[in-house]
Design a protein around this motif. Sequence first.
Motif, PDB file in Angstrom:
ATOM      1  N   THR A  28      55.611 -11.876 -20.031  1.00 35.52           N
ATOM      2  CA  THR A  28      54.188 -12.151 -19.894  1.00 35.52           C
ATOM      3  C   THR A  28      53.439 -11.052 -19.160  1.00 35.52           C
ATOM      4  N   PHE A  29      54.146 -10.242 -18.373  1.00 34.69           N
ATOM      5  CA  PHE A  29      53.439  -9.191 -17.644  1.00 34.69           C
ATOM      6  C   PHE A  29      52.842  -8.166 -18.579  1.00 34.69           C
ATOM      7  N   ARG A  30      53.288  -8.185 -19.849  1.00 38.52           N
ATOM      8  CA  ARG A  30      52.746  -7.247 -20.815  1.00 38.52           C
ATOM      9  C   ARG A  30      51.463  -7.751 -21.455  1.00 38.52           C
ATOM     10  N   SER A  31      51.071  -8.987 -21.183  1.00 37.45           N
ATOM     11  CA  SER A  31      49.936  -9.576 -21.877  1.00 37.45           C
ATOM     12  C   SER A  31      48.630  -9.055 -21.321  1.00 37.45           C
ATOM     13  N   TYR A  32      47.752  -8.650 -22.195  1.00 38.35           N
ATOM     14  CA  TYR A  32      46.423  -8.228 -21.781  1.00 38.35           C
ATOM     15  C   TYR A  32      45.474  -9.409 -21.689  1.00 38.35           C
ATOM     16  N   GLY A  33      45.485 -10.228 -22.707  1.00 33.74           N
ATOM     17  CA  GLY A  33      44.593 -11.380 -22.721  1.00 33.74           C
ATOM     18  C   GLY A  33      45.216 -12.519 -23.499  1.00 33.74           C
ATOM     19  N   THR A  34      44.741 -13.697 -23.257  1.00 41.23           N
ATOM     20  CA  THR A  34      45.170 -14.885 -23.989  1.00 41.23           C
ATOM     21  C   THR A  34      43.948 -15.592 -24.536  1.00 41.23           C
ATOM     22  N   GLY A  35      44.052 -16.002 -25.769  1.00 42.21           N
ATOM     23  CA  GLY A  35      42.922 -16.655 -26.412  1.00 42.21           C
ATOM     24  C   GLY A  35      43.290 -18.002 -26.995  1.00 42.21           C
ATOM     25  N   ARG A  52      40.979 -12.506 -19.949  1.00 39.52           N
ATOM     26  CA  ARG A  52      41.794 -11.362 -19.583  1.00 39.52           C
ATOM     27  C   ARG A  52      42.635 -11.742 -18.368  1.00 39.52           C
ATOM     28  N   TRP A  53      43.936 -11.440 -18.427  1.00 38.03           N
ATOM     29  CA  TRP A  53      44.808 -11.821 -17.323  1.00 38.03           C
ATOM     30  C   TRP A  53      44.405 -11.134 -16.023  1.00 38.03           C
ATOM     31  N   MET A  54      44.140  -9.850 -16.092  1.00 33.89           N
ATOM     32  CA  MET A  54      43.725  -9.127 -14.891  1.00 33.89           C
ATOM     33  C   MET A  54      42.204  -9.103 -14.838  1.00 33.89           C
ATOM     34  N   THR A  69      35.498 -24.305 -21.127  1.00 32.62           N
ATOM     35  CA  THR A  69      35.767 -23.317 -20.089  1.00 32.62           C
ATOM     36  C   THR A  69      37.221 -22.905 -20.155  1.00 32.62           C
ATOM     37  N   ILE A  70      37.455 -21.610 -20.246  1.00 34.53           N
ATOM     38  CA  ILE A  70      38.818 -21.085 -20.245  1.00 34.53           C
ATOM     39  C   ILE A  70      39.115 -20.542 -18.851  1.00 34.53           C
ATOM     40  N   SER A  71      40.335 -20.775 -18.388  1.00 30.59           N
ATOM     41  CA  SER A  71      40.744 -20.292 -17.072  1.00 30.59           C
ATOM     42  C   SER A  71      42.229 -19.989 -17.104  1.00 30.59           C
ATOM     43  N   ARG A  72      42.702 -19.288 -16.052  1.00 33.81           N
ATOM     44  CA  ARG A  72      44.135 -19.001 -16.014  1.00 33.81           C
ATOM     45  C   ARG A  72      44.650 -19.134 -14.597  1.00 33.81           C
ATOM     46  N   ASP A  73      45.935 -19.500 -14.518  1.00 35.48           N
ATOM     47  CA  ASP A  73      46.652 -19.559 -13.254  1.00 35.48           C
ATOM     48  C   ASP A  73      47.769 -18.543 -13.364  1.00 35.48           C
ATOM     49  N   ILE A  74      47.577 -17.400 -12.705  1.00 37.15           N
ATOM     50  CA  ILE A  74      48.540 -16.315 -12.844  1.00 37.15           C
ATOM     51  C   ILE A  74      49.911 -16.719 -12.321  1.00 37.15           C
ATOM     52  N   ALA A  75      49.952 -17.438 -11.217  1.00 36.55           N
ATOM     53  CA  ALA A  75      51.232 -17.837 -10.630  1.00 36.55           C
ATOM     54  C   ALA A  75      52.026 -18.734 -11.562  1.00 36.55           C
TER      55      ALA A  75
END
Length: 125
Positions: A28-35, A52-54, A69-75
């Motif tokens: 997953t560290f290679r992922s730029y974005g998730t849609g 975008r992950w970062m 609403t889209i959101s992400r939890d990096i952990a």
Amino acid sequence: QVQLVESGGGLVQAGGSLRLSCAASGRTFRSYGTGWFRQAPGKEREFVAAIRWMGGGTVYAESVKGRFTISRDIAKNTVYLQMNSLNAEDTAVYYCATDTNGFVLSTSAIEYDYWGQGTQVTVSS
């Protein structure tokens, strides 16, 4: 390789809400974005939202702006799609997908190289 598993779909009445989750594993560290994309019966797959992950930058389809609403939890390596004010036109199979090669957050399905199996969302009117 990246594995994506969606969950949270179901049956909801018009005006209701659902939250979809997309859990990522693998490289997953290679992922730029998730849609998130969706496909209704007899229709082409369409873009819904991406993040975008970062940095967390987002983009939405016009049809869902102000409602989703889209959101992400990096952990947790998880992306969420909070869907409010659902209507019958939102009925579809929802897929999450990740882009491991991009430099720009894309709304085009062809740019996403790993996909989940999909989760059904049905909105009753």
